[in-house]
Design a protein around this motif. Structure first.
Motif, PDB file in Angstrom:
ATOM      1  N   UNK A  82       0.838  -1.170   0.000  1.00 15.49           N
ATOM      2  CA  UNK A  82       0.000   0.000   0.000  1.00 15.49           C
ATOM      3  C   UNK A  82       0.881   1.231   0.000  1.00 15.49           C
ATOM      4  N   UNK A  83       0.618   2.125  -0.893  1.00 13.46           N
ATOM      5  CA  UNK A  83       1.386   3.353  -0.955  1.00 13.46           C
ATOM      6  C   UNK A  83       0.513   4.497  -0.488  1.00 13.46           C
ATOM      7  N   UNK A  84       1.161   5.446   0.125  1.00 12.04           N
ATOM      8  CA  UNK A  84       0.450   6.592   0.661  1.00 12.04           C
ATOM      9  C   UNK A  84       1.008   7.866   0.063  1.00 12.04           C
ATOM     10  N   UNK A  85       0.189   8.889   0.133  1.00 10.23           N
ATOM     11  CA  UNK A  85       0.657  10.209  -0.242  1.00 10.23           C
ATOM     12  C   UNK A  85       1.186  10.893   1.022  1.00 10.23           C
ATOM     13  N   UNK A  86       2.430  11.333   0.960  1.00  8.49           N
ATOM     14  CA  UNK A  86       3.009  12.089   2.069  1.00  8.49           C
ATOM     15  C   UNK A  86       3.203  13.528   1.620  1.00  8.49           C
ATOM     16  N   UNK A  87       2.957  14.433   2.532  1.00 10.60           N
ATOM     17  CA  UNK A  87       3.055  15.846   2.184  1.00 10.60           C
ATOM     18  C   UNK A  87       3.800  16.574   3.286  1.00 10.60           C
ATOM     19  N   UNK A  88       4.679  17.463   2.885  1.00 11.35           N
ATOM     20  CA  UNK A  88       5.392  18.279   3.861  1.00 11.35           C
ATOM     21  C   UNK A  88       4.559  19.514   4.165  1.00 11.35           C
ATOM     22  N   UNK A  89       4.230  19.729   5.450  1.00  8.52           N
ATOM     23  CA  UNK A  89       3.383  20.884   5.790  1.00  8.52           C
ATOM     24  C   UNK A  89       4.113  22.206   5.595  1.00  8.52           C
ATOM     25  N   UNK A  90       5.435  22.161   5.540  1.00  3.43           N
ATOM     26  CA  UNK A  90       6.200  23.397   5.477  1.00  3.43           C
ATOM     27  C   UNK A  90       6.427  23.861   4.035  1.00  3.43           C
ATOM     28  N   UNK A  91       6.908  22.955   3.196  1.00  2.00           N
ATOM     29  CA  UNK A  91       7.252  23.396   1.835  1.00  2.00           C
ATOM     30  C   UNK A  91       6.361  22.764   0.769  1.00  2.00           C
ATOM     31  N   UNK A  92       5.354  21.991   1.193  1.00  2.00           N
ATOM     32  CA  UNK A  92       4.370  21.414   0.274  1.00  2.00           C
ATOM     33  C   UNK A  92       4.923  20.338  -0.663  1.00  2.00           C
ATOM     34  N   UNK A  93       6.129  19.862  -0.384  1.00  2.00           N
ATOM     35  CA  UNK A  93       6.641  18.744  -1.174  1.00  2.00           C
ATOM     36  C   UNK A  93       5.752  17.530  -0.954  1.00  2.00           C
ATOM     37  N   UNK A  94       5.452  16.825  -2.041  1.00  2.00           N
ATOM     38  CA  UNK A  94       4.607  15.641  -1.946  1.00  2.00           C
ATOM     39  C   UNK A  94       5.301  14.449  -2.570  1.00  2.00           C
ATOM     40  N   UNK A  95       5.081  13.301  -2.009  1.00  2.00           N
ATOM     41  CA  UNK A  95       5.594  12.098  -2.631  1.00  2.00           C
ATOM     42  C   UNK A  95       4.678  10.930  -2.306  1.00  2.00           C
ATOM     43  N   UNK A  96       4.699   9.965  -3.175  1.00  2.00           N
ATOM     44  CA  UNK A  96       3.931   8.751  -2.919  1.00  2.00           C
ATOM     45  C   UNK A  96       4.897   7.611  -2.698  1.00  2.00           C
ATOM     46  N   UNK A  97       4.783   6.967  -1.562  1.00  2.00           N
ATOM     47  CA  UNK A  97       5.629   5.805  -1.333  1.00  2.00           C
ATOM     48  C   UNK A  97       5.030   4.992  -0.193  1.00  2.00           C
ATOM     49  N   UNK A  98       5.632   3.860   0.053  1.00  2.00           N
ATOM     50  CA  UNK A  98       5.145   3.034   1.146  1.00  2.00           C
ATOM     51  C   UNK A  98       5.637   3.639   2.456  1.00  2.00           C
ATOM     52  N   UNK A  99       5.025   3.216   3.538  1.00  2.00           N
ATOM     53  CA  UNK A  99       5.368   3.813   4.811  1.00  2.00           C
ATOM     54  C   UNK A  99       6.662   3.231   5.374  1.00  2.00           C
ATOM     55  N   UNK A 100       7.042   2.079   4.900  1.00  2.00           N
ATOM     56  CA  UNK A 100       8.252   1.433   5.368  1.00  2.00           C
ATOM     57  C   UNK A 100       8.607   0.346   4.384  1.00  2.00           C
ATOM     58  N   UNK A 101       9.529  -0.532   4.755  1.00  2.00           N
ATOM     59  CA  UNK A 101       9.894  -1.623   3.853  1.00  2.00           C
ATOM     60  C   UNK A 101       8.666  -2.422   3.444  1.00  2.00           C
ATOM     61  N   UNK A 102       8.613  -2.792   2.206  1.00  2.00           N
ATOM     62  CA  UNK A 102       7.426  -3.414   1.657  1.00  2.00           C
ATOM     63  C   UNK A 102       7.842  -4.543   0.722  1.00  2.00           C
ATOM     64  N   UNK A 103       7.138  -5.633   0.808  1.00  2.00           N
ATOM     65  CA  UNK A 103       7.454  -6.777  -0.047  1.00  2.00           C
ATOM     66  C   UNK A 103       6.328  -7.042  -1.028  1.00  2.00           C
TER      67      UNK A 103
END
Ligand SMILES: [Zn+2]
Ligand SMILES: [Zn+2]
Length: 97
Positions: free
Chosen positions: A3-24
């Motif tokens: 499962x991948x999530x959208x992560x967003x930086x509250x300060x500079x609005x950078x966004x990325x989609x990735x898993x929350x940790x190691x994923x198989x």
């Protein structure tokens, strides 16, 4: 299945989609890492399963974007641009078959 999530930086609005940790997945293992060259968080392939199911760590994980090896573990979900802690949004989706 991962499962991948959208992560967003509250300060500079950078966004990325990735898993929350190691994923198989079925064929590969990924780990979110910061590429110090791109200054991006990527899900980096860190290992592969062969056809008979043996798992092997990759010796040199590569940035999927620039193919460099200048990677570091994405600890504390820090923003690669400004160092603030990124927030996970509720949006998620499943990428693996
Ligand atoms: Zn930031
Ligand atoms: Zn890169």
């Amino acid at each position: 299945m991962g499962q991948w999530y959208l992560f967003r930086c509250p300060k500079c609005s950078y966004e990325t989609e990735c898993s929350e940790g190691p994923d198989r997945g079925m064929y590969a293992a990924v780990d979110p890492m910061i590429c110090k060259d791109c200054k991006e968080v990527h899900n980096v392939c860190v290992g592969e399963f062969s056809k008979n199911g043996d798992y092997k760590d990759l010796e040199k994980p590569e940035c999927p974007s620039c193919e460099g090896n200048n990677l570091k573990d994405w600890v504390k979900q820090e923003c690669p641009k400004c160092g603030d802690k990124m927030k996970r949004s509720n949006q998620s989706h499943i990428l693996w078959d």
